[in-house]
Each structure stands twice: as C-alpha cells, then as structure tokens.
Design a protein around this motif. Structure first.
Motif, short mmCIF file in Angstrom:
data_model
loop_
_atom_site.label_atom_id
_atom_site.label_comp_id
_atom_site.label_asym_id
_atom_site.label_seq_id
_atom_site.Cartn_x
_atom_site.Cartn_y
_atom_site.Cartn_z
N PHE A 185 78.81 51.55 45.61
CA PHE A 185 78.58 52.11 44.27
C PHE A 185 79.68 51.69 43.30
N ILE A 186 80.93 51.73 43.75
CA ILE A 186 82.05 51.37 42.89
C ILE A 186 81.98 49.90 42.51
N LYS A 193 79.23 49.44 40.03
CA LYS A 193 79.61 50.03 38.74
C LYS A 193 80.43 49.04 37.92
N THR A 194 81.22 48.21 38.60
CA THR A 194 82.01 47.18 37.93
C THR A 194 81.19 45.92 37.69
N TRP A 242 71.39 49.25 36.48
CA TRP A 242 72.61 49.99 36.15
C TRP A 242 72.31 51.48 36.06
N ASN A 265 71.43 52.90 39.56
CA ASN A 265 72.64 53.01 40.38
C ASN A 265 73.46 54.24 39.98
N THR A 266 73.65 54.43 38.68
CA THR A 266 74.43 55.57 38.20
C THR A 266 73.67 56.88 38.37
N TYR A 316 73.43 58.18 42.04
CA TYR A 316 74.72 58.73 42.47
C TYR A 316 74.98 60.10 41.82
N CYS A 317 74.80 60.19 40.51
CA CYS A 317 75.11 61.44 39.79
C CYS A 317 74.19 62.58 40.21
#
Length: 249
Positions: free
Chosen positions: A194-195, A198-199, A229, A232-233, A236-237
């Motif tokens: 995920f990190i 995110k980048t 994007w 993915n976010t 996770y949230c």
C-alpha cells in the motif's frame, strides 16, 4: 492553555509553510518540465515510434523468451523444493519453503510480463497479432497450472492449508488457514505494498500527463490511474475503519 494554543498555531503555520513550499517547487518543476516536453516532443516521438516498430517485429519472440526464462526458473525451483521435501526434516522443509516462495514470485512476474508484452503487441501494425494472442493464452494457462502445482506442493508441507487455485474464495480460505505469524507477515507485506502504491500512483499520474502532452495518449490513462489510486486509498481507509469498529465492539 494559551501556550498550548500558541504552540499549535506555530505547528500549523509550519505545516502550511511546508505545503506552500512544495507547491511552489512542484509548480516550478512542472513549468520547466512542460517547456522541455514541448521543446523535444518531435524528436522523442520519432525515437519512440522507432523502438515500438522494432518491438512489433519481434513481439512474439519477446513473449516466448520471457515465458521460457521465467517459467524455467519457476519449474527449477519447484523441483528443488520437492527434493528438499523428500529429505523429511525441518531444515529441509524451511529450504523448500524458500524455494517455493521464489518460484511463486517468478511465476507471478511471468504473468505480469505476459500481460504487458501482449498489450503492446495488440496493434494493427503487427502482422503476427493472431500468433501473439494464441501465445498469450497458452502462456497464461501454463502459469495458472504452475501456480496450482506450487499450491499443492505447499500443502504437502502444511496440510492444514485450505483453498484451491480454481476456487473463487481461494485467497480468503488460504489466509484463514494461516497461523498468526504467517498472517502477520501477510499483513506487513500488504501494508508495504500500500505504501509503495501510494507513492507510485502519483508518479504514474504525472507520467500519464507527460504521455498526453508528448504522444497524444489522451485522457484514458489519467482516468484509469486515478481510479486505481482511489481504489487503493479507499480500500485501505474503509478497511481500517471497519476493523477499528470491530475491535471496539
């Protein structure tokens, strides 16, 4: 109380200042990037067309080459793991697990590369596009079968593992059959993924914008990356909120 408020105000001021600084730097880089883009656009387009036409001439052989190399690596590691399992001791089983992990990685990488090369090969200028389609289907089928063999081999060491590759709930069943230590490894690896995404996704968005300006790729890549994007976010949230709510109950 007033000292705390003053400290918070200063902290917020520093945060705003940093954001403003990054916006200025980003704007400057964007300006110079756009200037360079339009300055070298014609030459870059010619070079890209040259490379792409060269790829189309040998697209089928690229597909077969990567498939043979990565497939060979996966098969070799599979048999090495099998040889270790036959020894029947704990150290050998640990080595077998390492071979299996490496084999699964090579197998998954093979699938990704096949999709990439096939996508590039689907072009009206490609005289062997039908052969590329057949090669893609055969290669992907073999990769899936190889994954099934690897999963079956893992179950020889860990018979409590559940799930089959053809099962729609394979991933969920496999995760549920893992012990706490294995689940923790999966969770940490997933968070690392995920990190990285995110980048990576903002960088891909910038690359898609660059492609639109340089090669007239249109808006579709930009929209597609933003969807990925957001997914993915969002996953996770919302997943974090759901798990936190479950822990409180």
């Amino acid at each position: 109380m007033s000292e705390k408020m003053t400290g918070k105000s200063k902290s917020m001021g520093r945060i705003i200042g940093k954001i403003a600084l990054w916006l200025v730097i980003g704007g400057a880089l964007g300006f110079f990037g756009a200037f360079l883009t339009f300055s070298i656009k014609g030459e870059t387009e010619n070079v890209m067309h040259l490379f792409f036409n060269g790829y189309l001439a040998y697209a089928l052989w690229y597909q077969l080459g990567f498939f043979i190399v990565l497939g060979g690596v996966a098969v070799t590691l599979y048999f090495r793991a099998g040889a270790q399992i036959k020894l029947g001791n704990y150290e050998a089983e640990d080595r077998a697990g390492e071979y299996q992990n490496a084999a699964i990685t090579a197998n998954e990488l093979n699938m990704v590369i096949q999709f990439l090369l096939f996508g590039l090969a689907v072009d009206g200028k490609n005289p062997m596009m039908l052969a590329n389609v057949v090669c893609f289907l055969v290669c992907c089928t073999v990769v899936v079968v190889m994954e099934a063999f690897l999963v079956k081999q893992v179950k020889r060491i860990q018979p409590l593992k559940r799930g089959d590759v053809g099962d729609a709930r394979f991933t969920q069943k496999w995760l549920e059959s893992c012990d706490e230590a294995e689940q923790m490894v999966i969770y940490k690896a997933s968070y690392s993924s995920f990190i990285v995404m995110k980048t990576l996704l903002p960088l891909l968005e910038a690359a898609a914008l660059f492609g639109k300006l340089m090669f007239d790729t249109g808006n579709f890549p930009i929209v597609l990356i933003c969807i990925a994007w957001g997914v993915n976010t969002g996953v996770y949230c919302f997943g974090s909120m759901r798990l936190e709510k479950g822990n409180k109950m």
